[in-house]
Design a protein around this motif. Structure first.
Motif, PDB file in Angstrom:
ATOM      1  N   GLN A   1      52.056  33.937  45.571  1.00 31.30           N
ATOM      2  CA  GLN A   1      51.607  33.973  46.974  1.00 31.30           C
ATOM      3  C   GLN A   1      51.436  35.402  47.453  1.00 31.30           C
ATOM      4  O   GLN A   1      50.459  35.723  48.130  1.00 31.30           O
ATOM      5  CB  GLN A   1      52.598  33.240  47.874  1.00 31.30           C
ATOM      6  CG  GLN A   1      52.130  33.160  49.321  1.00 31.30           C
ATOM      7  CD  GLN A   1      50.868  32.332  49.465  1.00 31.30           C
ATOM      8  OE1 GLN A   1      50.858  31.163  49.129  1.00 31.30           O
ATOM      9  NE2 GLN A   1      49.800  32.926  49.963  1.00 31.30           N
TER      10      GLN A   1
ATOM     11  N   TRP B   1      50.781  38.024  45.612  1.00 31.48           N
ATOM     12  CA  TRP B   1      49.611  38.582  44.914  1.00 31.48           C
ATOM     13  C   TRP B   1      48.312  38.065  45.527  1.00 31.48           C
ATOM     14  O   TRP B   1      47.386  38.838  45.783  1.00 31.48           O
ATOM     15  CB  TRP B   1      49.668  38.252  43.428  1.00 31.48           C
ATOM     16  CG  TRP B   1      48.447  38.726  42.692  1.00 31.48           C
ATOM     17  CD1 TRP B   1      47.455  37.949  42.177  1.00 31.48           C
ATOM     18  CD2 TRP B   1      48.068  40.070  42.429  1.00 31.48           C
ATOM     19  NE1 TRP B   1      46.484  38.730  41.607  1.00 31.48           N
ATOM     20  CE2 TRP B   1      46.834  40.052  41.749  1.00 31.48           C
ATOM     21  CE3 TRP B   1      48.651  41.304  42.703  1.00 31.48           C
ATOM     22  CZ2 TRP B   1      46.182  41.189  41.346  1.00 31.48           C
ATOM     23  CZ3 TRP B   1      47.991  42.449  42.290  1.00 31.48           C
ATOM     24  CH2 TRP B   1      46.782  42.387  41.618  1.00 31.48           C
ATOM     25  N   LEU B   2      48.231  36.766  45.787  1.00 32.08           N
ATOM     26  CA  LEU B   2      47.026  36.178  46.370  1.00 32.08           C
ATOM     27  C   LEU B   2      46.774  36.745  47.769  1.00 32.08           C
ATOM     28  O   LEU B   2      45.632  37.069  48.110  1.00 32.08           O
ATOM     29  CB  LEU B   2      47.146  34.655  46.430  1.00 32.08           C
ATOM     30  CG  LEU B   2      45.938  33.918  47.007  1.00 32.08           C
ATOM     31  CD1 LEU B   2      44.718  34.100  46.097  1.00 32.08           C
ATOM     32  CD2 LEU B   2      46.254  32.438  47.170  1.00 32.08           C
ATOM     33  N   THR B   3      47.821  36.887  48.547  1.00 35.02           N
ATOM     34  CA  THR B   3      47.676  37.429  49.898  1.00 35.02           C
ATOM     35  C   THR B   3      47.196  38.874  49.844  1.00 35.02           C
ATOM     36  O   THR B   3      46.321  39.283  50.610  1.00 35.02           O
ATOM     37  CB  THR B   3      49.015  37.332  50.661  1.00 35.02           C
ATOM     38  OG1 THR B   3      49.434  35.960  50.666  1.00 35.02           O
ATOM     39  CG2 THR B   3      48.879  37.814  52.084  1.00 35.02           C
TER      40      THR B   3
ATOM     41  N   LYS C   1      45.537  40.320  47.294  1.00 32.04           N
ATOM     42  CA  LYS C   1      44.207  40.352  46.684  1.00 32.04           C
ATOM     43  C   LYS C   1      43.119  39.933  47.669  1.00 32.04           C
ATOM     44  O   LYS C   1      42.061  40.573  47.736  1.00 32.04           O
ATOM     45  CB  LYS C   1      44.200  39.440  45.455  1.00 32.04           C
ATOM     46  CG  LYS C   1      42.969  39.567  44.586  1.00 32.04           C
ATOM     47  CD  LYS C   1      43.181  38.842  43.280  1.00 32.04           C
ATOM     48  CE  LYS C   1      42.462  37.520  43.321  1.00 32.04           C
ATOM     49  NZ  LYS C   1      42.494  36.815  42.049  1.00 32.04           N
ATOM     50  N   THR C   2      43.358  38.875  48.424  1.00 29.20           N
ATOM     51  CA  THR C   2      42.333  38.358  49.330  1.00 29.20           C
ATOM     52  C   THR C   2      42.411  38.968  50.727  1.00 29.20           C
ATOM     53  O   THR C   2      41.480  38.796  51.517  1.00 29.20           O
ATOM     54  CB  THR C   2      42.464  36.827  49.461  1.00 29.20           C
ATOM     55  OG1 THR C   2      43.720  36.503  50.055  1.00 29.20           O
ATOM     56  CG2 THR C   2      42.303  36.147  48.126  1.00 29.20           C
TER      57      THR C   2
END
Length: 93
Positions: free
Chosen positions: A31, A33-35, A37-38
């Protein structure tokens, strides 16, 4: 020498604690990493993460007071990851 059930549990208490800490703490990495990255945190609940961060901070203080290293290490890392996600939620919505 025969071990009682209690002795057996105590023998494996720290390894089980470290395993539990590793699994539950690493669950926050995707989570975070995704936050990052995006640069988006739209699907994350501000209320839930706010309460969670305070709860993890309390667990950290509790672990420190007991000198329970699995609790201390896991909650220090989890607090860092959850705080990062919370900050990203506040910053990027």
């Amino acid at each position: 020498m025969l071990f009682s059930f209690e002795q057996l549990i105590l023998q494996f208490a720290d390894p089980i604690g470290y395993l539990a800490a590793t699994l539950t703490t690493s669950a926050f990495v995707p989570q975070a990493w995704l936050t990052w990255k995006t640069r988006s945190a739209h699907g994350i609940s501000l209320g839930m993460y706010s309460v969670f961060v305070v709860g993890v901070a309390c667990w950290l203080v509790y672990g420190i007071s007991l000198h329970a290293w699995p609790v201390i290490i896991a909650n220090a890392i989890t607090l860092s990851l959850a705080s990062f996600i919370l900050i990203m939620k506040i910053r990027f919505g």
